[in-house]
Write an enzyme that holds these catalytic residues in place. Structure first.
Site, short mmCIF file in Angstrom:
data_model
loop_
_atom_site.label_atom_id
_atom_site.label_comp_id
_atom_site.label_asym_id
_atom_site.label_seq_id
_atom_site.Cartn_x
_atom_site.Cartn_y
_atom_site.Cartn_z
NE ARG A 48 51.96 83.84 22.75
CZ ARG A 48 52.93 84.35 23.51
NH1 ARG A 48 53.34 85.50 23.52
NH2 ARG A 48 53.37 83.42 24.31
CB ALA B 210 49.03 83.66 31.12
NE ARG C 96 44.36 80.87 23.54
CZ ARG C 96 45.80 80.65 23.71
NH1 ARG C 96 46.57 81.87 23.86
NH2 ARG C 96 46.38 79.29 23.74
CD GLN D 223 53.20 79.90 21.03
OE1 GLN D 223 53.95 78.65 20.69
NE2 GLN D 223 52.01 79.42 21.43
CG ASP E 82 49.57 79.60 29.98
OD1 ASP E 82 50.57 79.24 29.72
OD2 ASP E 82 49.00 80.61 29.34
CG ASN F 7 54.36 77.43 30.60
OD1 ASN F 7 53.74 78.59 30.44
ND2 ASN F 7 55.29 77.21 30.06
O1 MRU Z 1 49.17 79.62 23.80
P1 MRU Z 1 49.88 80.85 24.26
O2 MRU Z 1 50.91 81.42 23.37
O3 MRU Z 1 49.11 81.99 24.98
O4 MRU Z 1 50.78 80.28 25.72
C1 MRU Z 1 51.66 80.99 26.14
C2 MRU Z 1 52.11 80.25 27.11
O5 MRU Z 1 52.22 78.97 27.60
C3 MRU Z 1 53.38 81.11 28.09
O6 MRU Z 1 54.46 80.39 28.39
C4 MRU Z 1 52.63 81.64 29.69
O7 MRU Z 1 51.60 82.34 28.92
C5 MRU Z 1 53.33 82.44 30.35
S1 MRU Z 1 53.51 83.94 29.56
C6 MRU Z 1 54.04 85.01 30.69
#
Ligand code: MRU
Length: 348
Positions: free
Chosen positions: A46, A48, A89, A196, A237, A247
């Site tokens: 996970r 982006a 996604r 996360q 994201d 984000n």
């Molecule tokens: O649902 P996720 O864990 O994929 O969400 C990730 C995020 O929101 C991160 O902050 C974003 O992708 C930036 S990562 C460099």
């Protein structure tokens, strides 16, 4: 220490199992593209940029079974595989960016009469992976100028090595500042509901021996009121043409709090996260995830069974609340929309 989130090995895509972290450190090996789609969907991988790199590798994996097909058939089937992966996604722009790049690469390869298309697509996916790490390091070099020795920084979700091919975006900036000898203290938001922050960012900070303190999301405002936060940095994201930024859910609340307490609020994101086709953040598709992420806590039921749930995985922070966006090309300052327009014209 180099964390390799996702990589190509012997015709498989290998990734760190982020669902198992921080308690278990293990890898998941995908030998076909459908396993890659499942890994993106269930958050084994996970973040982006990591999703983008994994999608490119998944497409390359799908291409392996097409080897030997005439180029026209190869192209039709490959594009079909990319379309399937694209449904994994909806929010992270990097997923679509990487697949568009793979498709374009194939188009060009066919036009120039390249023979071994499947092998060439693997090379392109590996390039996307290597470029991601380089781009993160460039962001680190630019963004670290914003941090001074002694700063206390708040971050949300995980925008680290685990969210990219390696090094990280927001955490890459923090890493770079620490590598320059600046002493920082990081407050890590837990990031409900998937944690996360507590699971992944805390794990990375411990591995790197960067001083960090874990807080739950609802403590951030009090920390700011107490004067404990000098700066905030998060990843992204998807960023619309005017700078509105999607984000992890909770980012918008932090931006509002930052404004109220006059704390700089920074986004770190590569150009592959920008979506110039969207005028504003209102058009960014926001993923809604399953109810049990909210009703359960790490597998233990915490809310009454059958409780109605709303679980958007992301929110959108208006550009006017963002102090600057750090990219590999440099720092986009306010007004952010105008800086993005200059970036697109190649002025920055
Ligand atoms: O649902 P996720 O864990 O994929 O969400 C990730 C995020 O929101 C991160 O902050 C974003 O992708 C930036 S990562 C460099």
């Amino acid at each position: 220490m180099m964390i390799r989130t996702v990589f190509w090995k012997n015709n498989t895509v290998v990734m760190i199992d982020q669902k198992a972290l921080p308690l278990i450190e293990r890898q998941v090996v995908c030998s076909n593209y459908r396993q890659v789609i499942a890994a993106i969907k269930d958050l084994t991988v996970r973040g982006a940029p990591a999703i983008g790199v994994t999608a490119a590798m998944g497409a390359a994996l799908g291409a392996q079974v097409l080897a030997g097909e005439p180029s026209e058939k190869f192209q039709i089937k490959f594009n079909g595989i990319c379309d399937e992966i694209a449904k994994a996604r909806p929010t992270a722009r990097n997923l679509f960016w990487a697949l568009e790049r793979m498709k374009q690469y194939l188009d060009d390869a066919i036009l120039s009469g390249v023979q071994n298309l499947a092998a060439e697509l693997v090379k392109e996916a590996k390039r996307i992976c290597a470029e991601d790490i380089n781009v993160n390091r460039q962001m680190g070099r630019h963004g670290s100028k914003l941090f001074i020795d002694g700063d206390t920084i708040l971050t949300h979700c995980n925008a680290g090595a685990l969210a990219t091919a390696g090094y990280g975006t927001a955490l890459g900036v923090i890493r770079a500042a620490c590598e320059q000898g600046k002493k920082l203290h990081i407050y890590v938001d837990e990031t409900r509901p998937v944690l996360q922050g507590a699971r992944l960012t805390a794990w990375e900070m411990k591995k790197e021996k960067i001083p960090a303190t874990l807080v739950t999301d609802n403590m951030a405002g009090f920390l700011m009121q107490q004067g404990k936060i000098d700066k905030i940095i998060v990843g992204a994201d998807r960023i619309a043409a005017n700078g509105d930024t999607a984000n992890k859910i909770g980012t918008y609340s932090l931006a509002v709090l930052a404004k109220a307490h006059q704390i700089p609020f920074y986004i770190a994101a590569p150009l592959s996260t920008f979506d110039f086709s969207l005028k504003t953040g209102a058009a960014i598709p926001i993923e809604e995830r399953q109810a049990d992420e909210v009703t359960c806590f790490r597998g233990v039921q915490a809310a009454p069974r059958g409780m109605k749930v709303y679980n958007p995985a992301f929110d959108v922070t208006p550009a006017k609340l963002i102090s600057a966006i750090i990219t590999e090309k440099g720092i986009l300052t306010r007004p952010i929309g105008r800086s993005i327009a200059r970036l697109r014209k190649g002025i920055i």
